[in-house]
Design an enzyme around this catalytic site. Structure first.
Site, PDB file in Angstrom:
ATOM      1  N   ARG A  20       7.440 -14.417  34.404  1.00 41.72           N
ATOM      2  CA  ARG A  20       8.765 -14.568  34.021  1.00 41.72           C
ATOM      3  C   ARG A  20       9.654 -13.319  34.203  1.00 41.72           C
ATOM      4  O   ARG A  20      10.706 -13.487  33.703  1.00 41.72           O
ATOM      5  CB  ARG A  20       8.523 -15.273  32.523  1.00 41.72           C
ATOM      6  CG  ARG A  20       8.136 -16.505  32.629  1.00 41.72           C
ATOM      7  CD  ARG A  20       7.624 -16.949  31.232  1.00 41.72           C
ATOM      8  NE  ARG A  20       8.835 -17.177  30.073  1.00 41.72           N
ATOM      9  CZ  ARG A  20       8.796 -17.295  28.876  1.00 41.72           C
ATOM     10  NH1 ARG A  20       7.642 -17.411  28.398  1.00 41.72           N
ATOM     11  NH2 ARG A  20       9.819 -17.231  28.206  1.00 41.72           N
ATOM     12  N   ALA A  21       9.026 -12.262  34.329  1.00 38.31           N
ATOM     13  CA  ALA A  21       9.444 -10.948  34.456  1.00 38.31           C
ATOM     14  C   ALA A  21      10.741 -10.816  35.231  1.00 38.31           C
ATOM     15  O   ALA A  21      10.838 -11.461  36.414  1.00 38.31           O
ATOM     16  CB  ALA A  21       8.800  -9.677  34.456  1.00 38.31           C
ATOM     17  N   HIS A 163      29.671   4.639  14.562  1.00 38.15           N
ATOM     18  CA  HIS A 163      29.202   5.077  13.187  1.00 38.15           C
ATOM     19  C   HIS A 163      27.750   4.794  13.253  1.00 38.15           C
ATOM     20  O   HIS A 163      27.161   3.993  14.126  1.00 38.15           O
ATOM     21  CB  HIS A 163      30.071   4.304  12.147  1.00 38.15           C
ATOM     22  CG  HIS A 163      30.030   2.862  11.924  1.00 38.15           C
ATOM     23  ND1 HIS A 163      30.635   2.276  12.945  1.00 38.15           N
ATOM     24  CD2 HIS A 163      29.004   2.288  11.378  1.00 38.15           C
ATOM     25  CE1 HIS A 163      30.143   0.930  12.615  1.00 38.15           C
ATOM     26  NE2 HIS A 163      29.330   0.882  11.562  1.00 38.15           N
ATOM     27  N   CYS A 193      -3.212  13.001  15.099  1.00 37.27           N
ATOM     28  CA  CYS A 193      -2.293  11.963  14.920  1.00 37.27           C
ATOM     29  C   CYS A 193      -2.016  10.897  15.917  1.00 37.27           C
ATOM     30  O   CYS A 193      -2.230  11.468  16.964  1.00 37.27           O
ATOM     31  CB  CYS A 193      -1.246  12.737  14.582  1.00 37.27           C
ATOM     32  SG  CYS A 193       0.609  11.963  14.962  1.00 37.27           S
ATOM     33  N   PHE A 305       9.072 -18.430  18.328  1.00 37.01           N
ATOM     34  CA  PHE A 305       7.481 -17.917  18.393  1.00 37.01           C
ATOM     35  C   PHE A 305       7.594 -16.601  17.627  1.00 37.01           C
ATOM     36  O   PHE A 305       6.587 -16.350  17.151  1.00 37.01           O
ATOM     37  CB  PHE A 305       7.188 -17.838  20.107  1.00 37.01           C
ATOM     38  CG  PHE A 305       6.005 -17.275  20.116  1.00 37.01           C
ATOM     39  CD1 PHE A 305       4.833 -17.799  19.859  1.00 37.01           C
ATOM     40  CD2 PHE A 305       5.999 -15.959  20.867  1.00 37.01           C
ATOM     41  CE1 PHE A 305       3.690 -17.141  20.175  1.00 37.01           C
ATOM     42  CE2 PHE A 305       4.688 -15.211  20.961  1.00 37.01           C
ATOM     43  CZ  PHE A 305       3.580 -15.836  20.718  1.00 37.01           C
TER      44      PHE A 305
HETATM   45 ZN   LIG Z   1       1.512  13.628  15.570  1.00 37.81          ZN
END
Ligand SMILES: [Zn+2]
Ligand SMILES: [Zn+2]
Length: 331
Positions: A20-21, A163, A193, A305
């Site tokens: 569908r892209a 803004h 991380c 959905f």
């Molecule tokens: Zn990090």
């Protein structure tokens, strides 16, 4: 066949629907935006109308003229006065609606935006973000500070004048808490991380990168939730936006402005929201969380959905989005 992709950091799944892209250029906004004047007499944020907004909480001036003004939101979602109270009565939980809701007026000019402002002016806006973020973070009632920008009607803005807004809440909503816990879990398992891992992978494979500057990288995440969903991450591991240095402010101004200019020129100025996702200053030493900016252009509608499953269908391919943006020339 469609594919499912998961975002390593948020744990969100998305259906990437290649059948569908649409091609990237098919997302160009068709709605013609009207040309705005640089000044509007009735606009409460235009110079000369300062008395139409409540008192200033902060102002950045250059040569006696204001460049960026911060005022309380006239229709604030939370009240800045009063103390934080909690009550649990039977099955109900109640808190007083205290917090901070500010409007950051980004320029005296009515018809500019981050994409079209000079880099120095964008740097001024970001340094005001930092000032307000720090001030809000230091309020003992505040648990989460969110800075965001709504651009265009379908992104929820009611005022044309450029803004951003800051809302500081006395609670951390459950989905944010979940993300923080997931980031902590990743750190426990991998000793790194999750955002740093993700960033080094993106820089290695390169195919989803939009723009790399000295200190920031903008890219379309592998599991982007919608067409042209974009993240901007600092290369340095910092958990709180409040820790951004002056040099990084300037580089972020370049990266944010250029990335948004790619939206502006490549997709004909679409409506979008962006959000600064960060931990409060008190958590700045945190090793497992990493602040970033998420930009979500309003190019598709979400429906039942998404509402029911919390899962998105992306009708574009992240790698194609990034390639398209890399090729967009900005003026
Ligand atoms: Zn990090
Ligand atoms: Zn105005």
């Amino acid at each position: 066949m469609p594919e499912l992709r998961q975002n390593l950091a948020t744990k969100e799944w998305v259906i990437v629907s290649r059948e569908r892209a649409k091609r990237p250029e098919q997302f160009k906004t068709e709605k013609v935006k009207k040309e705005l004047p640089s000044y509007t007499e009735t606009c409460p944020f235009c110079p000369g109308n300062e008395n139409k907004t409540p008192y200033e909480t902060y102002v950045l001036k250059r040569n006696e003229e204001w460049k960026v003004r911060v005022v309380p939101n006239k229709f604030a979602a939370l009240s800045s006065g009063g103390s934080l109270e909690r009550r649990i009565e039977g099955l109900t939980r109640w808190m007083s609606g205290v917090g901070i809701h500010e409007v950051i007026i980004e320029s005296p000019l009515h018809n500019v935006s981050i994409a079209t402002l000079p880099q120095g002016d964008v740097g001024d806006v970001i340094s005001v973000y930092k000032n307000r973020y720090l001030t809000a973070s230091n309020d003992p009632r505040v648990k989460l500070v969110t800075i965001f920008r709504n651009h265009g009607e379908s992104a929820g803005t009611s005022l044309e004048h450029p803004h951003s807004q800051l809302i500081a809440t006395p609670v951390v909503p459950s989905h944010i808490r979940y993300r923080i816990e997931e980031a902590m879990r990743y750190y426990d398992d991998h000793g790194e991380c999750v955002f740093c891992s993700m960033l080094s992978n993106e820089l290695k494979v390169k195919e989803r990168i939009i723009l790399e500057t000295v200190s920031f990288v903008s890219f379309v995440p592998y599991a982007a939730l919608s067409p042209f969903h974009t993240w901007i991450l600092p290369k340095r591991h910092i958990a709180s936006f409040a820790e951004i240095s002056d040099v990084e402010v300037e580089d972020l101004a370049l990266n944010l402005k250029t990335t948004l200019a790619k939206f502006f020129y490549g997709l004909s100025n679409p409506d979008y929201n962006y959000v600064v996702r960060s931990l409060p200053i008190q958590e700045r030493e945190c090793e497992y969380y990493h602040w970033y900016i998420s930009i979500v252009p309003r190019l598709t509608e979400t429906a039942g959905f998404e509402l029911g499953s919390g899962m998105f269908i992306n009708i574009s391919v992240p790698e194609e989005n990034a390639r398209f943006f890399r090729e967009v020339k900005v003026e």
